[in-house]
Write a protein that holds these residues in place. Structure first.
Motif, short mmCIF file in Angstrom:
data_model
loop_
_atom_site.label_atom_id
_atom_site.label_comp_id
_atom_site.label_asym_id
_atom_site.label_seq_id
_atom_site.Cartn_x
_atom_site.Cartn_y
_atom_site.Cartn_z
N GLN A 261 0.86 -1.13 0.21
CA GLN A 261 -0.03 -0.26 -0.06
C GLN A 261 0.76 1.26 -0.05
OE1 GLN A 261 -3.58 -0.27 -0.29
NE2 GLN A 261 -2.87 -2.58 -0.36
N VAL A 262 1.19 1.52 -1.24
CA VAL A 262 2.27 2.63 -1.33
C VAL A 262 1.37 3.79 -2.18
CG1 VAL A 262 4.30 1.19 -0.94
CG2 VAL A 262 3.65 1.67 -3.25
N PRO A 263 1.97 5.26 -1.98
CA PRO A 263 1.26 6.22 -2.56
C PRO A 263 2.20 6.22 -4.11
CG PRO A 263 2.88 7.03 -0.99
CD PRO A 263 2.79 5.64 -0.55
N ALA A 276 0.76 16.54 -0.73
CA ALA A 276 -0.58 15.88 0.00
C ALA A 276 -0.32 14.37 0.44
CB ALA A 276 -1.90 16.21 -0.40
N LYS A 277 -0.03 13.63 -0.61
CA LYS A 277 0.05 12.17 -0.66
C LYS A 277 1.16 11.94 0.53
CE LYS A 277 -2.25 10.78 -4.46
NZ LYS A 277 -2.21 9.70 -5.96
N MET A 278 2.53 12.61 0.17
CA MET A 278 3.79 12.35 0.93
C MET A 278 3.43 12.80 2.56
SD MET A 278 7.04 13.47 -0.99
CE MET A 278 6.26 14.50 -2.27
N GLY A 282 3.41 10.04 5.51
CA GLY A 282 4.83 10.05 6.14
C GLY A 282 5.81 9.85 5.28
N HIS A 283 5.70 9.92 4.02
CA HIS A 283 6.89 9.73 3.31
C HIS A 283 7.68 10.71 2.77
CE1 HIS A 283 5.73 5.38 1.49
NE2 HIS A 283 5.54 5.57 2.69
N GLY A 284 9.07 10.93 2.46
CA GLY A 284 9.71 11.79 1.93
C GLY A 284 9.85 12.04 0.44
N MET A 285 9.56 10.64 -0.14
CA MET A 285 9.46 10.74 -1.67
C MET A 285 8.32 10.12 -1.99
SD MET A 285 13.44 9.52 -2.56
CE MET A 285 14.88 10.46 -1.89
N ILE A 299 9.34 11.81 -7.00
CA ILE A 299 9.11 13.45 -6.61
C ILE A 299 9.50 13.57 -5.19
CG2 ILE A 299 7.42 15.22 -6.18
CD1 ILE A 299 7.88 14.42 -9.35
N THR A 300 10.57 14.31 -4.82
CA THR A 300 10.92 14.49 -3.30
C THR A 300 10.15 15.54 -2.67
OG1 THR A 300 12.51 16.23 -3.72
CG2 THR A 300 13.45 13.75 -4.01
N LYS A 301 10.07 15.50 -1.23
CA LYS A 301 9.29 16.58 -0.52
C LYS A 301 9.85 17.96 -0.83
CE LYS A 301 6.81 16.13 3.83
NZ LYS A 301 6.76 15.18 5.05
#
Length: 373
Positions: A261-263, A276-278, A282-285, A299-301
């Motif tokens: 289950q990954v964005p 918004a998805k990161m 709680g992801h940095g990428m 795409i990075t934060k």
């Protein structure tokens, strides 16, 4: 398929009495590979040779498919058990086809059947039959001879195969190739195999079960993963090595450990959506995929916070992806090489199916055996 019941061998010499195998009891289910490990003189080869009575047991029983082999004459027993040794033992005056066909002919197979069996087995180990059938052993490399030694033991289609350090004399590159071919072949043939080795890494790769011997006794008998995660004695822990947790990386794949289950984002989505998805996950990428759901960018934060527009206008390339069937050892190696804590995972068609992280790998290694037993 193979059951050892209190199998014992005592040698009497002028110097005294030596117990080479001391009440060994274990079972190897049909189609599984059991590797016998331990230091020199620990009893592993003696145990193996008692199965086909190259060494006669002092006491105890060997049962194959429930039948006590004590009641089977030695010649019949050995013809129905394949046997492979490190020294290969091909007959130099026979062609490769004749070497492979030797036992089937003794068992009454006709010439046509023997020829087809030799051809099929050579195909299985990537030796072109038309090239190799009529050659003699001295015309083959050491690695090629070893392959022939293995398939000769399989020629009569015996359900049980015994192997005594069969790959020990082969260079590391060819050894790995032959090991891979052998595992692939046994998935098709479904032989029950007992296998003496001195190499813990080989055992971890090849075995369904590993038996550790010490001074004629069976010290531990378990799956490779349990052996590495929970050595039952200090001797076993020392034997498998201080890096036993790292060795366990060979026993799981990216697909087994990945988070599914990954964005994701697509090229036509705005960077604000990526941000918004990161935040949500709680992801940095975040991975950007194309219409085929294949990863094409990252795409990075920082990108999402400092730039405006669509994801397809601002992204970095994907440094590396892992296939779902790659072992964790390869995954960790790539993480170190690319200085990253996570990697995208793709299926056989290159479509994104998840991601594997250092945290996920650590959790897998630590959580599998929280309690003993």
């Amino acid at each position: 398929m193979i059951q050892l019941d209190n199998l014992t061998k005592i040698f009497e010499t002028p110097q005294g009495v030596t117990t080479a195998a001391d009440h060994i009891s274990m079972e190897v289910p049909t189609g599984e590979i059991c590797v016998l490990l331990g230091p020199s003189g620990c009893g592993k080869t003696t145990t193996l040779k008692m199965i086909n009575r190259l060494i006669t047991p002092t006491s105890g029983r060997v049962l194959i498919n429930g039948e006590d082999t004590t009641d089977i004459d030695t010649v019949t027993l050995r013809r129905n058990i394949g046997y492979v040794i490190q020294q290969i033992g091909l007959f130099p005056n026979m062609t490769i086809e004749e070497n492979i066909s030797l036992v089937p002919k003794l068992m009454g197979w006709d010439v046509k059947r023997c020829h087809q069996r030799a051809k099929d087995l050579l195909d299985m180990v990537a030796l072109e039959p038309n090239t190799f059938m009529k050659r003699f052993p001295n015309e083959l490399s050491g690695g090629q001879q070893q392959r022939v030694g293995v398939i000769r033991a399989l020629a009569a289609d015996a359900p049980v195969l015994l192997m005594d350090e069969p790959f020990g004399a082969i260079d590391p590159i060819n050894r790995e190739v032959i090991q891979d071919e052998f595992l692939k072949m046994n998935k098709e043939l479904n032989k029950t195999i007992m296998f003496v080795s001195h190499d813990i890494d080989e055992a971890v790769k090849m075995a369904n079960k590993i038996a550790i011997f010490r001074d004629g006794k069976l010290e531990q008998y378990s799956s490779p993963d349990r052996l590495l995660a929970q050595p039952e004695t200090d001797f076993v822990a020392d034997f498998v090595g201080n890096d036993r947790t790292l060795k366990r990386l060979q026993l799981a794949t990216a697909g087994e450990v990945m988070e599914t289950q990954v964005p994701i984002v697509k090229a036509d989505e705005p960077l604000t959506q990526a941000a918004a998805k990161m935040d949500e996950y709680g992801h940095g990428m975040i991975v950007m995929v194309n219409k085929q759901h294949q990863p094409v960018g990252i795409i990075t934060k920082e990108m999402a916070a400092t730039k405006r527009g669509l994801c397809g206008e601002h992204y970095a390339g994907v440094p590396v992806v892992m296939k779902h069937d790659q072992e964790l050892r390869a995954v960790v190696s790539k993480m170190f090489a690319f200085d990253t804590s996570w990697l995208p995972v793709v299926d056989a068609d290159g479509r994104l199916c998840g991601e594997v992280s250092q945290r996920g790998i650590t959790h897998h290694l630590g959580a599998k055996y929280q309690t003993k037993g």
